[in-house]
Design an enzyme around this catalytic site. Sequence first.
Site: not given
Length: 1012
Positions: A805, A771
């Site tokens: 993020c 990720e």
Amino acid sequence: MEAIFNSKYIDQKIFLDQHILPTIQPFHTQHADLIQSLTTKIILKAKEYKTKNPFEKLIHEYDLSSKEGVVLMCLAEALLRIPDVTTMNQLIEDKIPTGQWKEHINKQKDIFVNLSSIAFMFSGKIVDRSEEHETIFHNLMKKMSEPMLRTALKQGINILAKQFVFAENISAANSQASKHADARFNFSFDMLGEAALTLPDARRYFDNYQQAILTTGQNNQRGNSISIKLSALYPRYERNQLDRCLTHLLPSMVTLIELAMKNNVDICFDAEEADRLTLSLMLIEEIFKRKIITPTYRGFGIAVQAYQKRSGAVIQWLDQLCRQYDQPINVRLVKGAYWDTEIKIAQELGFEGYPVFTKKFLTDLNYLYCSHLLHESSKIFPQFATHNAFSISYIHHLFQDKEFEFQKLHGMGDEIYSYFASHDHFRCRVYAPVGGYNDLLPYLVRRLLENGANTSFIHQLKKENSNVSELAHSPLQKIDHINQTPLPSPRAIFPDGRLNSLGVDLSEESNIQIFGALTKSATSNAFNIVEGQDIPSSTIIDLCSPSNLTQVVGKVHYADQAITALALEKLVMYSSTWQNYPVDQRCRILNNFADLLEQNYEPLVALCAQEAGKTIKDCLADIREAIDFCRYYSQQAERLFQINSLPGPTGEINEYTLKGKGLSLVISPWNFPIAIFVGQLVANLVCGNVTIAKPAEQSSLTAYQVFRLLLKAGLPANAASLLLGRGEEVCPFILAHPSLENVVFTGSLETAKIIQRNLAQHPKVINLIAETGGLNCLIADSSALTEQVVRDVVQSSFNSAGQRCSACRILLIEENVYAKTLDMLKGAMDCLVVGHPLELKTDMSAVIDQEAFDTIQSHLQQYPQRYQPLLPSSLQGYYIPPTLIEISSLEQMTREVFGPVLHICPYQSHNLKSLCEGINQLGFGLTLGIHSRIDSVINTVTKTCKVGNIYINRNIVGAVVGVQPFGGQGFSGTGPKAGGPEYLSRLCHEYSVSNNTTAMGGNATLLTSITD
Ligand SMILES: Cc1cc2nc3c(=O)[nH]c(=O)nc-3n(C[C@H](O)[C@H](O)[C@H](O)COP(=O)(O)OP(=O)(O)OC[C@H]3O[C@@H](n4cnc5c(N)ncnc54)[C@H](O)[C@@H]3O)c2cc1C
């Protein structure tokens, strides 16, 4: 205030039995017939009442349960604020054709309602884009009629708004009020506008209030008053900004009160969201303490919401305050206008309960209970703001011996109060909103909701077939319904018994005491995790707080390859035991762990805030997410690890099951030092994978404390190893280990690629879940509400100092609203508090370390024109102010800047599609926001953009486990999504076992099951 604090989440049944019923029952029983009879008369009179305003009927015709009602509400909310014709047309084209207007045309209905329905139907056909209507004739019609249609609809909405808005400015309001023929009515002018987002907005509202008081005072025989919203006077009217409220908001309140006293005008502070209640009371207490109000002034008042469980305690507290300072006060008792918002907030934040009642009849009964408390007070002048016939009748009888007034909203309730047309002693104040359409929309939406809500008395009354005796029922007759179809508690909103993680209500005093005190206690405790006897002091590292470089948070000794090898050996030896460990026991460990995390909020917040520089709010969210991961994955595991029989031919048993693969390595980042660390680790453990957990160096101490809790929860020590160390030193060694099966990584794309290259050398094909970051955009067109866009963008870009993020990096604004949005955004950024993470008031703290600081600074240097509020000079850490950079095209953006830096760029509405393609070309695909009221715009964006998590009309951060499974594509990661249904199975092997049961003596099952 203790009683107020203690009753916020009180059990409503207990409150009913212990407080409401003992107070109201004696009076209710004694006067039941009289109250009932007057209620019936009020209703009958209301039913006879011929409204002068046909729009009331229109609102009723299109109630919120109908598709058309929702369409109208959406138009009402958005149409007037849109500055450009193109977007306005898009909105109309989008909304009107979706309604079934024809069904609302009926000769028994009001002519106006019928005409409007015909107009909507006709408009729907004009703007219908379906093939059937794309004839030359219709195109021609469309071209001819668009401006007309637009004007007509705008006027329609304007008239709808006028139903609720008294006048456009305060002079007109006063002159209109003076013309009101009935002297028993006076007015409370509400200067439209709420929740200022910026100081200039607050200043504008403050000026409006001053002007309103001055103008109203000029000729005020009628005793008109002004209603004031504190959220309009200060952009940070929040409990955790108490100091700033005392410094900035209180003086504004004092000025307005003094002006009101001087001009002999009454004022009332409106009641707003529940989390502002105690703050408003603190400000009022301060006003009393400072003796701002002269003893002769009887015009100071506040509104109290009876739907809040604390309202009774608030009234008792106010009474006590007034007696202590020998000062009267007016209390406007309302039921409350933000019920749906309160319910949603409590569920989202996982509060222990709701601050409001969840049954309408309880709100009604509590209204009566509060009116008894007001009756008992000698210092409070009661004002009853309601349109409910039973509430009115009850109060009318209760207050036979005491002065009071009723209040109603302008544009509502005329029919209800028409019963009192010939009553001399009747007094009613009309709450009269004043202002232009710019400030009207939130108010208008609240009124439409109130008129359209199923439970609303006014709505019930206006239903064609409503039954008078049912309408006149006492709310007491419903007490048996208390357990019927209850709203699930905020902790119980998920299916199959999965508990929502417990949230901490940071507007609550007890929590403020606890978390506010962390500053002192935590800094005096260094966390040392240097285990073992013979560690040379030269290898012990001091970990400093990024938010205070002089503070050593703890000491750590990093693992080397030898320690890593030992850890791996231990895990590999235990692997098959753990794989065969009963699933229910693995799940139990996860659930115990979740409970332990919940019980350890304070120490974990203290450590995480200091070590990672996360604010208290962010730390709490981080822990909550970790808890949700544990409960969600354990629930998933119980389902996934069952043995499933599969259908097939007779004489065979076919079974399918999953089993952990073996050894996993999980590498987690410092920006979610608890949630991601825990999520990756427990997902593997619950699958039966022995796991080596390698958290980021920057958050080693937090990981260590969390890991200890996992062991305490019952995890066998050999099932997992916590490896603190430098990734580049220890990870290559693990990545080459022959037993390795899974690698789960969250972090930068560069590191993900290094891991991938390492894994390419491995003899097996190793499963890698990565990720990585995002270059996330939020698109807002001109139909969106700028205030909402700005609020959501500020959260998405600057919470956690932009170190998520999912954070918003690029805001794409339709050019027609670009300047306005830019202005408001800067104003909202100015109001952010940058500071130490353990201060409750801090919105944003430091970035994680020197390297991050330098990288962000070097990006900023390319943009000398950037906008940055000044930072306090006292800060000693890696602080970067929230920063706004104007760019002219998406192509300027090539890489993710992991910090509080937002880029803003205008776009033209006809370029929407290519804008979306431009977003795709960035190559990332993690999160995306779209703010628009136009479905076709939303559809274009959601269909075109290749992005893992899309958020519509909300912020783009804070994905909830099991609700918004999280993860992206392209440069943003591999999937499967964390907290999603596919995650666990990617960590497992699948097993299919087929057993020929006929081999041992034939197909007995078939032969014995078949009958003739
Ligand atoms: C003069 C005036 C001033 C006002 N000022 C304010 C103010 O300052 N702040 C404010 O918040 N509101 C204010 N209001 C709005 C007021 O709260 C609404 O008018 C109120 O919602 C309607 O109450 P009612 O008695 O007329 O209607 P009713 O239909 O009898 O009651 C509606 C109430 O029940 C609540 N309700 C609905 N469903 C449920 C449920 N399942 N469980 C529990 N409760 C439920 C609604 O939220 C609402 O509060 C004001 C109203 C007036 C008339």
